[in-house]
Motif scaffolding. Structure first.
Motif, PDB file in Angstrom:
ATOM      1  N   GLY A   1      -2.768   4.145   4.814  1.00  0.00           N
ATOM      2  CA  GLY A   1      -2.618   3.915   3.362  1.00  0.00           C
ATOM      3  C   GLY A   1      -3.174   5.073   2.523  1.00  0.00           C
ATOM      4  O   GLY A   1      -3.833   5.962   3.003  1.00  0.00           O
TER       5      GLY A   1
ATOM      6  N   ARG B   1       0.821  -1.216   0.000  1.00  0.00           N
ATOM      7  CA  ARG B   1       0.000   0.000   0.000  1.00  0.00           C
ATOM      8  C   ARG B   1       0.852   1.261   0.000  1.00  0.00           C
ATOM      9  O   ARG B   1       0.357   2.355   0.270  1.00  0.00           O
TER      10      ARG B   1
ATOM     11  N   GLU C   1      -5.211  -4.801   9.125  1.00  0.00           N
ATOM     12  CA  GLU C   1      -6.075  -4.168   8.127  1.00  0.00           C
ATOM     13  C   GLU C   1      -6.445  -2.746   8.559  1.00  0.00           C
ATOM     14  O   GLU C   1      -6.420  -1.820   7.754  1.00  0.00           O
ATOM     15  N   GLU C   2      -6.738  -2.591   9.831  1.00  0.00           N
ATOM     16  CA  GLU C   2      -7.084  -1.258  10.345  1.00  0.00           C
ATOM     17  C   GLU C   2      -5.896  -0.298  10.262  1.00  0.00           C
ATOM     18  O   GLU C   2      -6.045   0.873   9.918  1.00  0.00           O
TER      19      GLU C   2
ATOM     20  N   ILE D   1      -3.466  -0.467   8.081  1.00  0.00           N
ATOM     21  CA  ILE D   1      -3.318  -0.130   6.657  1.00  0.00           C
ATOM     22  C   ILE D   1      -4.331   0.935   6.259  1.00  0.00           C
ATOM     23  O   ILE D   1      -3.997   1.919   5.595  1.00  0.00           O
ATOM     24  N   GLN D   2      -5.570   0.742   6.688  1.00  0.00           N
ATOM     25  CA  GLN D   2      -6.630   1.712   6.392  1.00  0.00           C
ATOM     26  C   GLN D   2      -6.232   3.101   6.882  1.00  0.00           C
ATOM     27  O   GLN D   2      -6.429   4.093   6.206  1.00  0.00           O
ATOM     28  N   ARG D   3      -5.678   3.101   8.084  1.00  0.00           N
ATOM     29  CA  ARG D   3      -5.357   4.381   8.699  1.00  0.00           C
ATOM     30  C   ARG D   3      -4.211   5.097   7.990  1.00  0.00           C
ATOM     31  O   ARG D   3      -4.204   6.312   7.871  1.00  0.00           O
TER      32      ARG D   3
END
Lengths: 458, 458
Positions: A458, A394, A451-452, A454-456
């Motif tokens: 990315g 990412r 995953e969280e 990465i979301q934060r």
């Protein structure tokens, strides 16, 4: 260290740029580059070495002496004149044993490029160039033997749109660099010439400009003395200072000068062009808020033939960080007449120092890698490898501490390297998938899944 | 042109990079830089000039002769020895009249930097460096006197994670550069040493490696002849080629070598480390698809002590575009022992040529400014200024043709400058707000409002 060996050093006046400085320099240069590109300027790079025949005679005698010369390779003395050597005539011998030098600025290489490629270049040609230059100057605080220049020029048009766009670009660069308090000084060669005419000092024009250039440094009294010595009469000097000391808005100055320059076509032209640049700036929707019509701005005199710019950051030690102007004869030095253009440049070192002084570098430039994955053993490191791959996919800058060492050492590493977040992966994390993300700046810890995270980020 | 003046030229072996080449070079370098940063590498820049005491003796005698030396400034002959001058002893005189040289590579300046900053550097230290280097080599096709190197190194750890990450980075760079058909050759110094042991050629190790290095160029027969001349016996040569000619998968090679190297601790270590790198690569989720365990890869011999890499783009003229390996003694040359590291570099010129040959540069690198606003007169140009400001505010590279000239000339300009879209603003456009946007590539025209154009490009 084996002290039987001499410790290595850097040549005087040169610097390494380590990661911390590079991040800040790139912050400056990336913004400048983006602004240049947005205005249609395209990049050019020229070689560090130029033939001495290209460089010599372009910077005055003083400049010639500051050129770094490259020793011819191989048996350079083969053809050397015995008399020159016998006489220890360094200057004459240099021209025999050296035919190349390091570039002294970006203007002469640009002119050479334009001449060599005149049949392929599409004019008007907008180029920018960000490269180091070298000068064998005595090093001192803020003066280096290798430093970056950062030039943008448009050649092949005399449209004043270009001048207006220079003001727009400067404004945009400063906005991106978070610098709010600065002044773009604007003047015109015609106005300076008009001033010489008004003072009946046409014959002493360049003495007059040199003296005016020093006003900031030595003050009015000393400039008056100098002008007297240079043969300008008292009445002329009074008229010069009645103009230079005129206070008021741009409009006030314009109408005052209209009267003063009633009989000076040069002065009239200068006024007309300054007015047009300001009008075009307005049509672009740009702000003239930072623009000061400065009748005492004389920069570099002989080279410029139209508008002249200089940018000063207010309330910092070395505020003058950018300058430029219009010239009529860029490539005349190489026998190609009639190439008019306008250019300006940013002083990267001075911008850097000013941003440090203002503490204006954003946080992001003081951080390096975004995430460090720390681990306890082979198994947790293996988990970290997969997590690193997903973060990197990412575009999130991620490191796994490479060795199997104590967590304490890994956290120290994260701290010293100024990593933004550290994730310590233990046996619990392996089973739960809940990672503990530590914000290094604050010490704050938060639980989240990969995953969280990465979301934060990315 | 005034031909009484000599036309300017470039020094032999140097190049200008005009806008078209710069766009392609930046495409390559930006991707490399982004990948380096994603893996936690930080930028370093060192000065072009280094003290000759730093450079001399680091590149062998041949390398020393290829250093560009800088003439001392000022009266350099003042202290020069009359005898040296009288004897025309260029070599000895050079050391008196020159104390600085241009960097020859990025490794020695990096080693110098590490030694000078050893107390401030956080190890493991991951740095990348993208800068030109200079060599007084005879210029020829594809060989320049100034060219860019692009190095990444990790120092201060012997973890094989670094080797696995090098393979990952190479894979990612090639993916971003749209290169699909390439091979990452991997070998290990221990395996080469094992091979020398197997051939009873320990005493002639470096001759053996030099000869193996030439296999590609001169073929097996000539290498056999050379090895005989170098004193390796026929039996040894047979054993060497039974290994070098072994065909099979990586696993086949590994089990074959296990037998061959049963008595060679060096060979065993090489096998073990290659296996670990491949296992770590797998744990990262990386692909070994492009990796070839190449027992004949010998690169640069004496310097490397662990894994060795070389990357070849298949089916192009000069395919070898990247290489590197692990070393144990980066800073030993400056008296600081025990700094182990692993590094690799990309050959920017070769990548450039390969991408040209494969026609793999994306369209975007052949276009310059995104939008040109053309106009008929003062009024339509004024409209263009406002439109340009709005496009630029969204980061869309935009130009207004600066002069009031015929539309035909403006369109020719757009065509030659390879602008992506041209918007011709006429009186109709002023009233309707419907702009005609011409895609220069296809000639296709479309009506839309400025807002719609911004939406589409922003």
């Amino acid at each position: 260290m084996d002290f039987s060996m001499e410790k290595p050093t850097l040549p005087k006046g040169t610097r390494d740029f380590g990661p911390a400085q590079m991040a800040k320099r790139q912050f400056i240069l990336n913004h400048i580059r983006q602004v240049f590109q947005t205005y249609g300027f395209l990049p050019l790079e020229t070689p560090a070495m130029e033939n001495l025949s290209t460089l010599t005679g372009k910077y005055g005698e003083e400049g010639d002496q500051l050129l770094f010369k490259i020793l011819n390779s191989g048996d350079f003395l083969k053809e050397a004149d015995t008399t020159l050597m016998g006489n220890r005539d360094s200057k004459s011998l240099a021209s025999v044993i050296s035919e190349k030098g390091l570039r002294y600025d970006l203007t002469v290489p640009f002119a050479r490029y334009v001449v060599m490629n005149r049949h392929d270049i599409t004019f008007p040609f907008k180029r920018y160039q960000i490269q180091p230059v070298w000068r064998a100057d005595r090093p001192q605080k803020g003066r280096y033997r290798e430093f970056y220049q950062c030039d943008a020029d448009v050649v092949g048009t005399d449209s004043l749109l270009c001048e207006a766009e220079i003001i727009l670009m400067i404004t945009e660069v400063f906005q991106r660099l978070n610098i709010a308090d600065y002044t773009i000084k604007l003047n015109h060669r015609g106005i300076l010439t008009g001033l010489a005419e008004v003072a009946h000092a046409q014959a002493n024009e360049s003495s007059l400009f040199v003296a005016i250039d020093k006003l900031d440094k030595i003050g009015e009294d000393k400039v008056r003395d100098e002008l007297l010595t240079r043969g300008i009469d008292r009445e002329g000097i009074e008229r010069v200072f009645s103009v230079l000391n005129f206070k008021g808005t741009t409009a006030d100055k314009q109408s005052f000068l209209q009267t003063q320059f009633a009989a000076s076509p040069n002065g009239q032209k200068g006024l007309r062009e300054v007015a047009e640049v300001l009008m075009l700036l307005q049509r672009y929707g740009g702000t003239a808020e930072h623009v000061e019509f400065d009748l005492a701005l004389a920069r570099g005199l002989s080279y410029y033939t139209g508008c002249i710019f200089e940018v000063k950051i207010n309330h910092v030690a070395i505020g003058s960080v950018s300058g430029g102007g219009r010239y009529d004869n860029l490539t005349g030095m190489f026998g190609m007449p009639g190439v008019s253009g306008v250019g300006f440049s940013f002083g990267v070192d001075r911008l850097y120092d000013a941003l440090e002084e203002l503490a204006a570098f954003p946080q992001e430039t003081t951080r390096s890698t975004t995430v460090l994955l720390a681990h306890f053993d082979e198994a947790t490191r293996t988990f970290a490898l997969g997590a690193a791959a997903r973060l990197r996919a990412r575009g999130i800058a991620t490191e796994v501490y490479p060795d199997l060492v104590k967590i304490k050492k890994q956290l120290e590493f994260a701290d010293k390297k100024k990593v933004r977040f550290t994730v310590v992966i233990g046996a619990d994390e392996l089973t739960s998938g809940q990672l503990t993300v530590k914000t290094m700046e604050t010490g704050e810890q938060q639980k989240m899944t990969l995953e969280e995270l990465i979301q934060r980020l990315g």
